[in-house]
Design an enzyme around this catalytic site. Structure first.
Site, PDB file in Angstrom:
ATOM      1  N   HIS A  50       0.829  -1.196   0.000  1.00 42.69           N
ATOM      2  CA  HIS A  50       0.000   0.000   0.000  1.00 42.69           C
ATOM      3  C   HIS A  50       0.870   1.255   0.000  1.00 42.69           C
ATOM      4  O   HIS A  50       2.071   1.200   0.283  1.00 42.69           O
ATOM      5  CB  HIS A  50      -0.929  -0.020   1.205  1.00 42.69           C
ATOM      6  CG  HIS A  50      -1.892  -1.165   1.173  1.00 42.69           C
ATOM      7  ND1 HIS A  50      -2.563  -1.613   2.286  1.00 42.69           N
ATOM      8  CD2 HIS A  50      -2.299  -1.967   0.147  1.00 42.69           C
ATOM      9  CE1 HIS A  50      -3.347  -2.625   1.953  1.00 42.69           C
ATOM     10  NE2 HIS A  50      -3.196  -2.856   0.665  1.00 42.69           N
ATOM     11  N   GLU A  52       1.039   3.753   2.004  1.00 40.38           N
ATOM     12  CA  GLU A  52       1.652   4.087   3.292  1.00 40.38           C
ATOM     13  C   GLU A  52       2.906   3.261   3.542  1.00 40.38           C
ATOM     14  O   GLU A  52       3.929   3.779   4.011  1.00 40.38           O
ATOM     15  CB  GLU A  52       0.662   3.825   4.436  1.00 40.38           C
ATOM     16  CG  GLU A  52      -0.670   4.551   4.277  1.00 40.38           C
ATOM     17  CD  GLU A  52      -1.731   3.692   3.630  1.00 40.38           C
ATOM     18  OE1 GLU A  52      -2.832   3.604   4.193  1.00 40.38           O
ATOM     19  OE2 GLU A  52      -1.455   3.102   2.554  1.00 40.38           O
ATOM     20  N   CYS A  84      -2.225  -0.981   7.704  1.00 40.26           N
ATOM     21  CA  CYS A  84      -1.333   0.170   7.528  1.00 40.26           C
ATOM     22  C   CYS A  84      -1.364   1.094   8.742  1.00 40.26           C
ATOM     23  O   CYS A  84      -0.349   1.706   9.075  1.00 40.26           O
ATOM     24  CB  CYS A  84      -1.723   0.944   6.275  1.00 40.26           C
ATOM     25  SG  CYS A  84      -1.376   0.053   4.745  1.00 40.26           S
ATOM     26  N   ARG A 184     -11.692   4.458 -21.059  1.00 35.16           N
ATOM     27  CA  ARG A 184     -11.908   3.011 -21.013  1.00 35.16           C
ATOM     28  C   ARG A 184     -10.901   2.343 -20.068  1.00 35.16           C
ATOM     29  O   ARG A 184     -11.253   1.434 -19.319  1.00 35.16           O
ATOM     30  CB  ARG A 184     -11.738   2.399 -22.405  1.00 35.16           C
ATOM     31  CG  ARG A 184     -12.871   2.607 -23.364  1.00 35.16           C
ATOM     32  CD  ARG A 184     -12.542   1.897 -24.673  1.00 35.16           C
ATOM     33  NE  ARG A 184     -13.575   2.055 -25.689  1.00 35.16           N
ATOM     34  CZ  ARG A 184     -13.485   1.558 -26.913  1.00 35.16           C
ATOM     35  NH1 ARG A 184     -12.406   0.867 -27.265  1.00 35.16           N
ATOM     36  NH2 ARG A 184     -14.458   1.732 -27.789  1.00 35.16           N
ATOM     37  N   ASP A 200     -21.614  -1.964 -36.201  1.00 39.02           N
ATOM     38  CA  ASP A 200     -20.250  -1.431 -36.209  1.00 39.02           C
ATOM     39  C   ASP A 200     -19.186  -2.495 -35.952  1.00 39.02           C
ATOM     40  O   ASP A 200     -18.021  -2.269 -36.259  1.00 39.02           O
ATOM     41  CB  ASP A 200     -20.114  -0.331 -35.144  1.00 39.02           C
ATOM     42  CG  ASP A 200     -21.044   0.843 -35.397  1.00 39.02           C
ATOM     43  OD1 ASP A 200     -21.457   1.022 -36.558  1.00 39.02           O
ATOM     44  OD2 ASP A 200     -21.363   1.567 -34.441  1.00 39.02           O
TER      45      ASP A 200
END
Length: 381
Positions: A50, A52, A84, A184, A200
């Site tokens: 993480h 931290e 953490c 996206r 399409d």
């Protein structure tokens, strides 16, 4: 103001995790001692550690007596990594500026209380609005168990997505399409209607590699999606939502990774509430709707869209062109959908307008229960 500067740096670090932290939130941390930065870090899911922890590792002994700046409350539970908050206490930090509490029930203020119990001075709320916007899909998912929905449309200045004969390539510029790929990249799934697939044949791919795949979802009541459609070309999962009465072909007719999901019909096509609940069960936190016009109208009328991004190219097609949004059935302006927190940006010859649907924050069903330890641990820190 130095506190503001360091918190904005933490937010900038967190943004480096865009598209790379789901199902965890984006988190950045900065450790400051005697006015100087002694450690900093940001979370990337595949690297496990993480923000931290990375900042503490960089600071070493200099973390003792330091001030922490972080955009989201430190975790207080054992998951893939140790809590953490306890690591920060053991490192001897003196003060913490936390932009936003973590609403995840596994945290929900416990991280802050852990710090306060150890006599760490905690101040909440610095850059809260920026922190909320940064992790809005994660925060929405934790509250509702359903994905944060973005409706993206590209259109002419008069709101058309194609000529009367269906020609639509390209209304917007390469620069605008590049930004769409970036959008996206930050989502867990992309959704289109069956008509878009048939007309399409889009691949719905993203130009940059991600740690985890981006699912491709199709609203296809009658299961008309052909097995050789381009969206099957990648290894990303494909989720096809269909009506219960549809004739379901044998599973081997579709490529591996395809899931056919029956959902009941609603008042305007397939039931959006059921669709979002199914997406939530699959831990999809953010959904981007790309087309077509009837799908856009249905989603808007159903109240499931949180945010819109409309891209405008400098063209005019006229009234015989295809509208960007299908019929909505409003008779009075006061009944029409309204947006707030609007923003606009030039993209070469094009521009994009983004906004949030007023009163669109609705939760459908209960938050999914993550029962095994690995799933719980990959919820946020």
């Amino acid at each position: 103001m130095p506190h503001l500067k360091f918190m904005r740096l933490a937010l900038a670090l967190a943004r480096r995790g865009y598209g790379q932290t789901s199902p965890n939130p984006m988190v950045g941390a900065v450790l400051v001692r005697d006015g100087a930065i002694v450690g900093k870090g940001h979370h990337l899911y595949e690297r496990r550690h993480h923000a931290e922890t990375l900042a503490l590792d960089q600071a070493g002994e200099r973390a003792r007596g330091a001030t922490l700046y972080i955009n989201l409350e430190p975790c207080s539970h054992q998951g893939r990594t140790p809590p953490c908050a306890e690591q920060l206490v053991q490192a001897g930090i003196r003060r913490a500026f936390v932009a936003l509490r973590d609403p995840n029930p596994l945290v929900a203020g416990r991280g802050l209380q852990c710090l306060r119990d150890a006599s760490v001075e905690v101040q909440e709320g610095l850059c809260r609005d920026e922190a909320q916007q940064l992790n809005e899909p994660f925060l929405h998912f934790i509250r509702t168990g359903c994905p944060f929905v973005i409706l993206k449309l590209a259109m002419t200045l008069d709101g058309r997505i194609a000529t009367r004969k269906g020609d639509s390539k390209w209304i917007t510029s390469a620069q605008a399409r590049q930004r769409v790929h970036r959008l996206r990249y930050g989502c867990d799934a992309i959704l289109v209607g069956a008509e878009t697939i048939l007309q399409d044949n889009p691949s719905l791919n993203v130009r940059w590699k991600r740690r985890n795949s981006i699912a491709k979802a199709v609203l296809d009541s009658r299961l008309r999606t052909p097995p050789d459609a381009r969206l099957f070309d990648s290894r990303d999962p494909v989720w096809i939502f269909h009506a219960p009465e549809a004739s379901v072909p044998p599973p081997e007719d579709y490529p591996s990774g395809t899931e056919l999901i029956p959902v009941p019909r609603g008042s305007d096509g397939l039931n959006w509430q059921e669709i979002l609940q199914e997406l939530g069960k699959r831990r999809c936190q953010s959904l981007m709707i790309e087309g077509g016009r009837q799908v856009a109208a249905s989603a808007l009328k159903s109240g499931v869209v949180q945010k819109t991004e409309f891209y405008y190219g400098p063209r005019i097609i006229g009234g015989d062109g295809m509208p960007a949004v299908g019929e909505m059935g409003f008779d009075c302006l006061q009944d029409c959908l309204q947006l707030e927190r609007l923003s606009s940006r030039r993209l070469g010859s094009d521009f994009v307008v983004a906004g949030y649907l007023i009163q669109a924050e609705r939760g459908f069903g209960e938050r999914p229960q993550f029962r095994n330890a690995e799933k719980e641990s990959s919820l946020p820190s």
